[in-house]
Design a protein around this motif. Structure first.
Motif, PDB file in Angstrom:
ATOM      1  N   GLN A 125       0.837  -1.195   0.000  1.00  0.00           N
ATOM      2  CA  GLN A 125       0.000   0.000   0.000  1.00  0.00           C
ATOM      3  C   GLN A 125       0.880   1.257   0.000  1.00  0.00           C
ATOM      4  O   GLN A 125       1.725   1.458   0.870  1.00  0.00           O
ATOM      5  CB  GLN A 125      -0.926   0.007   1.228  1.00  0.00           C
ATOM      6  N   THR A 126       0.709   2.088  -1.026  1.00  0.00           N
ATOM      7  CA  THR A 126       1.398   3.374  -1.128  1.00  0.00           C
ATOM      8  C   THR A 126       0.408   4.393  -1.670  1.00  0.00           C
ATOM      9  O   THR A 126      -0.672   4.047  -2.169  1.00  0.00           O
ATOM     10  CB  THR A 126       2.616   3.313  -2.080  1.00  0.00           C
ATOM     11  N   GLU A 127       0.781   5.649  -1.621  1.00  0.00           N
ATOM     12  CA  GLU A 127      -0.111   6.706  -2.110  1.00  0.00           C
ATOM     13  C   GLU A 127      -0.377   6.554  -3.601  1.00  0.00           C
ATOM     14  O   GLU A 127      -1.511   6.730  -4.065  1.00  0.00           O
ATOM     15  CB  GLU A 127       0.504   8.073  -1.817  1.00  0.00           C
ATOM     16  N   LEU A 170      11.192  -0.386  -4.397  1.00  0.00           N
ATOM     17  CA  LEU A 170      10.377   0.545  -5.171  1.00  0.00           C
ATOM     18  C   LEU A 170      10.953   0.633  -6.576  1.00  0.00           C
ATOM     19  O   LEU A 170      12.153   0.841  -6.748  1.00  0.00           O
ATOM     20  CB  LEU A 170      10.408   1.921  -4.504  1.00  0.00           C
ATOM     21  N   LYS A 195       5.533  -0.822  -5.332  1.00  0.00           N
ATOM     22  CA  LYS A 195       6.267  -1.848  -4.591  1.00  0.00           C
ATOM     23  C   LYS A 195       5.531  -3.186  -4.666  1.00  0.00           C
ATOM     24  O   LYS A 195       4.817  -3.563  -3.740  1.00  0.00           O
ATOM     25  CB  LYS A 195       6.431  -1.446  -3.123  1.00  0.00           C
ATOM     26  N   ARG A 222      -0.172   3.787  -5.416  1.00  0.00           N
ATOM     27  CA  ARG A 222      -1.009   2.604  -5.663  1.00  0.00           C
ATOM     28  C   ARG A 222      -2.477   2.953  -5.448  1.00  0.00           C
ATOM     29  O   ARG A 222      -3.353   2.565  -6.240  1.00  0.00           O
ATOM     30  CB  ARG A 222      -0.613   1.455  -4.733  1.00  0.00           C
TER      31      ARG A 222
END
Length: 237
Positions: A121-123, A185, A173, A125
């Motif tokens: 989970q990333t911004e 990343l 990621k 994504r």
């Protein structure tokens, strides 16, 4: 009688045979014949902590050893060379990783599931999830003069629909190495086609693999610090 005498001498000769350990190998004193170790199955684990536990306990008394970080998903623990210049593999770790088909177009539902289940989970994504989850038209528009930029018609507010430009490149990621280390990343090209469908294309030239190997080495070096400092364990990759 000669045959009986010969047999007795043979038995007496065998009784005097002794063994001697030289390094990690066993020899007999009769003719310095090498007694080979029995071949055993390689111990296989699915995480780096399994290797750490095995080596910290020195379960098979095989130290010193060499840890070879072969790839982002495979690590082997090897013995020193024997007299035949062969190494034995004591334990190997293979990472559990999900199957991600980069370069393949997924329908929107499948792509949505892929992002949520196979990526950290990333911004960014979450931004992609917001775009593909709100597409309102089957058509994808290419615009500009670079042949790269795309836009889709998507929900942009509570009750509004409008053109949304697709971000490129996107830095994500995916789960591609052991869970004990941070997933590298790396850059991807995000593309969509009419349908609509979406795909991610790898765009870092495999640089993430170098990062992952270094992270694995760092993890093992820290976890096995005392044995690494003493020279009982050497880590290469």
């Amino acid at each position: 009688m000669p045959l009986i005498k010969e047999a007795i001498e043979k038995i007496l000769g065998l009784a005097s045979i002794q063994t001697q350990i030289v390094g990690s190998q066993i020899f007999t004193n009769s003719d310095l014949e090498l007694v080979k170790d029995a071949v055993t199955d390689i111990l296989k684990v699915r995480n780096l902590s399994g290797i750490v536990d095995y080596l910290k306990n020195n379960f098979d008394s095989k130290l010193p050893v060499l840890i070879h970080v072969e790839s982002p998903t495979r690590v082997n623990v090897l013995t020193r060379f024997n007299r035949d210049l062969h190494r034995s593999t004591l334990i190997e770790a293979h990472a559990f990783t999900p199957e991600i088909a980069f370069g393949r177009y997924y329908d929107i539902e499948s792509f949505n599931i892929l992002l949520q289940s196979c990526f950290v989970q990333t911004e960014l994504r979450d931004t992609l999830l917001g775009i593909v989850g709100n597409v309102k038209d089957e058509n994808v528009t290419n615009f500009g003069d670079d042949g790269v930029s795309q836009q889709v018609t998507a929900k942009t507010g509570v009750a509004t629909v409008g053109p949304v430009k697709l971000p490129n490149p996107v830095w994500l990621k995916p789960f591609r190495t052991f869970v004990e280390i941070e997933q590298p990343l790396s850059a991807f090209v995000f593309r969509m086609k009419d349908g609509p469908s979406a795909s991610l294309f790898e765009a870092d030239g495999g640089a993430w693999k170098v990062v992952a190997v270094q992270e694995i080495k760092s993890y093992l070096s820290t976890a096995l610090n005392l044995q690494v400092e003493s020279g009982e364990i050497v880590i290469v990759g």
